[in-house]
Design an enzyme around this catalytic site. Structure first.
Site, PDB file in Angstrom:
ATOM      1  N   ARG A 277      34.417  27.377   6.810  1.00 58.51           N
ATOM      2  CA  ARG A 277      35.619  27.401   5.976  1.00 58.51           C
ATOM      3  C   ARG A 277      36.220  28.800   6.012  1.00 58.51           C
ATOM      4  O   ARG A 277      35.588  29.761   6.434  1.00 58.51           O
ATOM      5  CB  ARG A 277      35.304  26.960   4.538  1.00 58.51           C
ATOM      6  CG  ARG A 277      34.189  27.734   3.863  1.00 58.51           C
ATOM      7  CD  ARG A 277      33.997  27.270   2.405  1.00 58.51           C
ATOM      8  NE  ARG A 277      32.849  27.916   1.793  1.00 58.51           N
ATOM      9  CZ  ARG A 277      31.680  27.313   1.545  1.00 58.51           C
ATOM     10  NH1 ARG A 277      31.505  26.041   1.831  1.00 58.51           N
ATOM     11  NH2 ARG A 277      30.686  27.983   0.981  1.00 58.51           N
TER      12      ARG A 277
ATOM     13  N   ASP B  70      29.552  36.784   6.280  1.00 57.68           N
ATOM     14  CA  ASP B  70      28.881  35.982   5.252  1.00 57.68           C
ATOM     15  C   ASP B  70      27.385  35.841   5.556  1.00 57.68           C
ATOM     16  O   ASP B  70      26.988  35.824   6.720  1.00 57.68           O
ATOM     17  CB  ASP B  70      29.546  34.592   5.182  1.00 57.68           C
ATOM     18  CG  ASP B  70      29.170  33.854   3.920  1.00 57.68           C
ATOM     19  OD1 ASP B  70      28.757  34.507   2.928  1.00 57.68           O
ATOM     20  OD2 ASP B  70      29.271  32.608   3.907  1.00 57.68           O
TER      21      ASP B  70
ATOM     22  N   ASN C 279      35.257  36.840  -5.444  1.00 62.37           N
ATOM     23  CA  ASN C 279      33.912  37.404  -5.604  1.00 62.37           C
ATOM     24  C   ASN C 279      33.713  38.084  -6.963  1.00 62.37           C
ATOM     25  O   ASN C 279      32.579  38.374  -7.360  1.00 62.37           O
ATOM     26  CB  ASN C 279      33.571  38.371  -4.457  1.00 62.37           C
ATOM     27  CG  ASN C 279      33.289  37.673  -3.133  1.00 62.37           C
ATOM     28  OD1 ASN C 279      33.575  38.205  -2.053  1.00 62.37           O
ATOM     29  ND2 ASN C 279      32.727  36.479  -3.181  1.00 62.37           N
TER      30      ASN C 279
END
Ligand code: IPE
Ligand code: IPE
Ligand code: MG
Length: 242
Positions: free
Chosen positions: A186, A19, A67
């Site tokens: 997360r 990420d 996504n």
């Protein structure tokens, strides 16, 4: 699958939520897709570093079920990037002894892309140095649901073991270490079933900046953990003493 052991403190299986590509690009006043391109370079470096350290399975989150909700030009840019990466990287991965698997729902991918994924898997199937699972259009909930649906179709009882064998990652043991770059803490619908006992490592570093030193930091943090799997610390000490 069951828990893997780790050899010399090096995790057998590392999973990564890659990420931070968008923020990396934004900081440089570049379009988001430039960050994703740099993310592919970072993955190349990470694969080499993992092989060097004796990691046997690397599983990366490249595109989540969610996504698709991104702007259409970013989604199409990511599809294009996967197609280009297939053409450019597979020969090198094949030579490097990497066995490639694409994990996720292929139903909504283009026919060309689906063929490319199948070809890449077939061309690297005999490799045994490291398994690389690329999770693309993957979601942990999708995986659990597809596994349950398969068992139901066959009329098989839904047990933990049967579900495990029907999951998309049944060819590898569960991840020992889950790394997430980019600062968020997360799971974002990654390996919900398989991360039951994975050690978690979060780093602020954005994925394109995740280098060998950052990997070593994660490995050092992992080596210092005590994995108890529900037991007590005293039990583990006693078992280690034989
Ligand atoms: C991760 O980077 C790559 C994908 C989700 C495809 P992001 O694109 O989520 O980067 P940030 O979180 O916006 O910085
Ligand atoms: C998780 O990153 C998915 C991938 C890295 C492919 P996201 O950027 O999509 O996660 P959220 O939306 O911040 O939870
Ligand atoms: Mg993100």
């Amino acid at each position: 699958m069951a828990n893997a052991s780790s050899f010399n403190g090096v995790p057998h299986h590392i999973a990564i939520v890659m990420d931070g590509n968008g923020r990396w690009a934004k900081r440089r006043l570049m379009p988001r897709i430039a960050g994703h391109r740099q993310g592919v370079e970072s993955l190349r470096r990470c694969i080499r570093a993992c092989v060097k350290r004796g990691v046997r399975v690397l599983t990366v989150f490249a595109f989540s079920s969610e996504n698709w909700n991104r702007p259409p030009d970013e989604v199409s840019g990511l599809m294009e990037l996967l197609a280009k990466a297939l053409a450019r990287e597979v020969p090198e991965l094949r030579k490097g002894g990497i066995q490639l698997h694409f994990v996720g729902d292929r139903g909504s991918l283009s026919e060309g892309l689906r063929q490319g994924l199948a070809r890449a898997e077939a061309e690297t199937a005999d490799n045994g140095r490291m398994v690389l699972n690329v999770c693309f259009n993957y979601g942990g909930r999708w995986d659990i649901a597809q596994a349950a649906a398969r068992l139901a179709e066959r009329g098989e009882p839904i047990t933990e073991g049967a579900l495990d064998r029907a999951m998309a990652l049944s060819h590898v043991p569960d991840p020992d270490l889950l790394i997430r770059t980019g600062g968020e803490q997360r799971i974002s619908n990654f390996l919900l079933w398989q991360c039951a006992y994975s050690e978690l490592h979060f780093t602020e570093r954005l994925w394109p900046d995740f280098d060998e030193a950052a990997l070593d930091e994660a490995l050092a943090a992992y080596a210092a953990r005590e994995r108890r799997f529900g037991q007590t610390s005293e039990q583990l000490v006693r078992q280690a003493a034989g």
